[in-house]
Design a protein around this motif. Structure first.
Motif, mmCIF file in Angstrom:
data_model
loop_
_atom_site.group_PDB
_atom_site.id
_atom_site.type_symbol
_atom_site.label_atom_id
_atom_site.label_comp_id
_atom_site.label_asym_id
_atom_site.label_seq_id
_atom_site.Cartn_x
_atom_site.Cartn_y
_atom_site.Cartn_z
ATOM 1 N N ASP A 93 0.826 -1.215 0.000
ATOM 2 C CA ASP A 93 0.000 0.000 0.000
ATOM 3 C C ASP A 93 0.860 1.264 0.000
ATOM 4 O OD1 ASP A 93 -2.245 -1.598 0.037
ATOM 5 O OD2 ASP A 93 -2.474 -1.496 2.225
ATOM 6 N N TRP A 94 1.956 1.217 0.768
ATOM 7 C CA TRP A 94 2.857 2.363 0.789
ATOM 8 C C TRP A 94 3.588 2.513 -0.546
ATOM 9 C CZ3 TRP A 94 1.947 5.700 4.356
ATOM 10 C CH2 TRP A 94 1.505 5.306 5.613
ATOM 11 N N VAL A 95 3.882 1.380 -1.169
ATOM 12 C CA VAL A 95 4.518 1.437 -2.493
ATOM 13 C C VAL A 95 3.575 2.089 -3.506
ATOM 14 C CG1 VAL A 95 5.421 0.051 -4.392
ATOM 15 C CG2 VAL A 95 5.996 -0.548 -2.037
ATOM 16 N N LEU A 96 2.294 1.708 -3.437
ATOM 17 C CA LEU A 96 1.312 2.311 -4.346
ATOM 18 C C LEU A 96 1.171 3.818 -4.093
ATOM 19 C CD1 LEU A 96 -0.852 1.973 -6.507
ATOM 20 C CD2 LEU A 96 -2.477 1.423 -4.681
ATOM 21 N N LEU A 97 1.191 4.229 -2.823
ATOM 22 C CA LEU A 97 1.097 5.656 -2.506
ATOM 23 C C LEU A 97 2.304 6.416 -3.040
ATOM 24 C CD1 LEU A 97 -0.392 7.946 -1.049
ATOM 25 C CD2 LEU A 97 0.874 7.330 1.028
ATOM 26 N N GLY A 98 3.473 5.788 -2.935
ATOM 27 C CA GLY A 98 4.670 6.438 -3.466
ATOM 28 C C GLY A 98 4.618 6.597 -4.983
ATOM 29 N N GLU A 99 4.096 5.583 -5.688
ATOM 30 C CA GLU A 99 3.979 5.687 -7.132
ATOM 31 C C GLU A 99 2.974 6.763 -7.545
ATOM 32 O OE1 GLU A 99 3.001 1.848 -8.578
ATOM 33 O OE2 GLU A 99 4.999 1.001 -8.237
ATOM 34 N N VAL A 100 1.849 6.817 -6.833
ATOM 35 C CA VAL A 100 0.841 7.830 -7.147
ATOM 36 C C VAL A 100 1.406 9.234 -6.929
ATOM 37 C CG1 VAL A 100 -1.376 8.796 -6.418
ATOM 38 C CG2 VAL A 100 -1.123 6.322 -6.704
ATOM 39 N N SER A 101 2.132 9.433 -5.847
ATOM 40 C CA SER A 101 2.714 10.754 -5.598
ATOM 41 C C SER A 101 3.724 11.125 -6.677
ATOM 42 C CB SER A 101 3.376 10.784 -4.216
ATOM 43 O OG SER A 101 4.488 9.908 -4.176
ATOM 44 N N PHE A 102 4.452 10.128 -7.178
ATOM 45 C CA PHE A 102 5.428 10.406 -8.237
ATOM 46 C C PHE A 102 4.737 10.859 -9.519
ATOM 47 C CE2 PHE A 102 7.584 8.777 -12.035
ATOM 48 C CZ PHE A 102 8.762 9.508 -11.981
ATOM 49 N N TRP A 103 3.710 10.113 -9.962
ATOM 50 C CA TRP A 103 3.056 10.445 -11.223
ATOM 51 C C TRP A 103 2.230 11.728 -11.129
ATOM 52 C CZ3 TRP A 103 5.137 8.509 -15.218
ATOM 53 C CH2 TRP A 103 5.683 7.228 -15.215
ATOM 54 N N VAL A 104 1.577 11.939 -10.007
ATOM 55 C CA VAL A 104 0.819 13.184 -9.841
ATOM 56 C C VAL A 104 1.770 14.387 -9.806
ATOM 57 C CG1 VAL A 104 -0.676 14.485 -8.275
ATOM 58 C CG2 VAL A 104 -1.146 12.074 -8.732
ATOM 59 N N GLY A 105 2.867 14.243 -9.086
ATOM 60 C CA GLY A 105 3.846 15.325 -9.048
ATOM 61 C C GLY A 105 4.451 15.604 -10.411
ATOM 62 N N THR A 106 4.688 14.552 -11.201
ATOM 63 C CA THR A 106 5.235 14.750 -12.546
ATOM 64 C C THR A 106 4.255 15.501 -13.434
ATOM 65 O OG1 THR A 106 6.546 12.717 -12.360
ATOM 66 C CG2 THR A 106 6.130 13.567 -14.572
ATOM 67 N N ALA A 107 2.980 15.097 -13.396
ATOM 68 C CA ALA A 107 1.968 15.761 -14.223
ATOM 69 C C ALA A 107 1.807 17.231 -13.836
ATOM 70 C CB ALA A 107 0.637 15.029 -14.108
ATOM 71 N N LEU A 108 1.720 17.505 -12.534
ATOM 72 C CA LEU A 108 1.565 18.891 -12.089
ATOM 73 C C LEU A 108 2.819 19.712 -12.385
ATOM 74 C CD1 LEU A 108 -0.266 18.443 -8.660
ATOM 75 C CD2 LEU A 108 -1.244 19.101 -10.864
ATOM 76 N N GLY A 109 3.990 19.083 -12.288
ATOM 77 C CA GLY A 109 5.230 19.805 -12.580
ATOM 78 C C GLY A 109 5.334 20.203 -14.044
ATOM 79 N N VAL A 110 4.958 19.296 -14.938
ATOM 80 C CA VAL A 110 4.983 19.624 -16.368
ATOM 81 C C VAL A 110 3.971 20.734 -16.673
ATOM 82 C CG1 VAL A 110 4.544 18.722 -18.677
ATOM 83 C CG2 VAL A 110 5.827 17.354 -17.038
ATOM 84 N N TRP A 111 2.804 20.636 -16.070
ATOM 85 C CA TRP A 111 1.776 21.675 -16.257
ATOM 86 C C TRP A 111 2.290 23.034 -15.778
ATOM 87 C CZ3 TRP A 111 -3.793 21.305 -13.755
ATOM 88 C CH2 TRP A 111 -4.543 22.397 -14.165
ATOM 89 N N ALA A 112 2.887 23.057 -14.583
ATOM 90 C CA ALA A 112 3.407 24.314 -14.040
ATOM 91 C C ALA A 112 4.538 24.860 -14.900
ATOM 92 C CB ALA A 112 3.892 24.092 -12.608
ATOM 93 N N LEU A 113 5.365 23.977 -15.451
ATOM 94 C CA LEU A 113 6.478 24.422 -16.288
ATOM 95 C C LEU A 113 5.971 25.104 -17.560
ATOM 96 C CD1 LEU A 113 9.582 24.377 -16.612
ATOM 97 C CD2 LEU A 113 9.316 22.223 -17.834
ATOM 98 N N ILE A 114 5.002 24.484 -18.225
ATOM 99 C CA ILE A 114 4.465 25.056 -19.466
ATOM 100 C C ILE A 114 3.714 26.365 -19.178
ATOM 101 C CG2 ILE A 114 2.855 24.666 -21.366
ATOM 102 C CD1 ILE A 114 3.522 21.700 -21.153
ATOM 103 N N GLN A 115 2.889 26.349 -18.138
ATOM 104 C CA GLN A 115 2.107 27.557 -17.825
ATOM 105 C C GLN A 115 3.013 28.684 -17.369
ATOM 106 O OE1 GLN A 115 -1.545 26.770 -15.857
ATOM 107 N NE2 GLN A 115 -1.704 28.802 -14.960
ATOM 108 N N GLY A 116 4.100 28.373 -16.669
ATOM 109 C CA GLY A 116 5.045 29.411 -16.269
ATOM 110 C C GLY A 116 5.735 30.050 -17.460
ATOM 111 N N ILE A 117 6.079 29.250 -18.468
ATOM 112 C CA ILE A 117 6.698 29.799 -19.675
ATOM 113 C C ILE A 117 5.728 30.718 -20.406
ATOM 114 C CG2 ILE A 117 7.645 29.183 -21.929
ATOM 115 C CD1 ILE A 117 8.773 26.650 -20.653
#
Length: 214
Positions: free
Chosen positions: A144-168
């Motif tokens: 369960d903790w492994v699944l939570l870690g994976e979800v945090s990784f993918w959600v953080g990646t998606a939000l980071g790419v979004w923030a990068l494009i919108q910031g530009i």
């Protein structure tokens, strides 16, 4: 005895030619229509009305040469084109908020998950006989903790790419340029921060689970 001749009549002085000057007003006043409005000039379209005082309007049928801008007659034409509206900085601040959530939020969730993964896996490693190969079964109690870690990784990646494009976009369009620059920097450093947090808390969890740290 002869009488003296009568004196000659005085002659009028020579006439001075008058200098022509344009009349200051029409001899019969400004021509008006029956309703009292200025008369419509010949060739003017139906519904023509005289421009306001102090504003120049081209005569009816006038067309400027190609390549010249056409300024509309009106009060605004006297002061030039209106200034462009100032753009807000909502776009840049939104990108900054997304970058903070992607970097700080995802790293915080990953830190909790990584520590518990290391703690559970360390206990499993100690309770099992030592072998040369790594047994992935030690992660079964902490899946369960492994699944939570994976979800945090993918959600953080998606939000980071979004923030990068919108910031530009915010930087290019000057809609919150300062916040957009901060968003781009934080989003770019997000993966590095995420990896360092996971590595550190996973190591701390393993040390606590195996008892290596004392």
């Amino acid at each position: 005895m002869s009488q003296p001749d009568a004196s000659p009549a005085p002659q009028d002085p020579p006439a001075v030619p008058a200098v022509w000057a344009p009349p200051s007003a029409a001899p019969f006043g400004t021509p008006t229509s029956a309703a009292g409005a200025p008369a419509q000039p010949p060739g003017a379209p139906q519904g023509w009305s005289a421009p306001p005082a102090g504003v120049y309007a081209p005569p009816p049928g006038y067309a400027p040469a190609a390549g010249y801008p056409v300024a509309s007659a009106g009060p605004g034409a006297l002061y030039g084109p209106p200034a462009p509206a100032k753009r807000g900085g909502v776009l840049g601040f939104t990108a900054l908020a997304l970058a903070l959530v992607a970097t700080v939020g995802a790293s915080l969730v990953a830190a909790i998950a990584s520590f518990n993964i290391g703690l559970g896996a360390g206990r499993e490693v100690v309770s099992r006989p030592f072998t040369g190969d790594f047994d992935w079964g030690v992660l079964t109690p902490v899946r369960d903790w492994v699944l939570l870690g994976e979800v945090s990784f993918w959600v953080g990646t998606a939000l980071g790419v979004w923030a990068l494009i919108q910031g530009i976009v915010a930087i290019v369009t000057s809609r919150g340029r300062g916040a957009g620059i901060a968003a781009v920097v934080i989003a770019a450093l997000g993966p590095i921060a995420f990896g360092a947090v996971v590595q550190g808390f996973l190591t701390a969890g393993l040390a606590a689970g195996t008892g290596i740290g004392g």
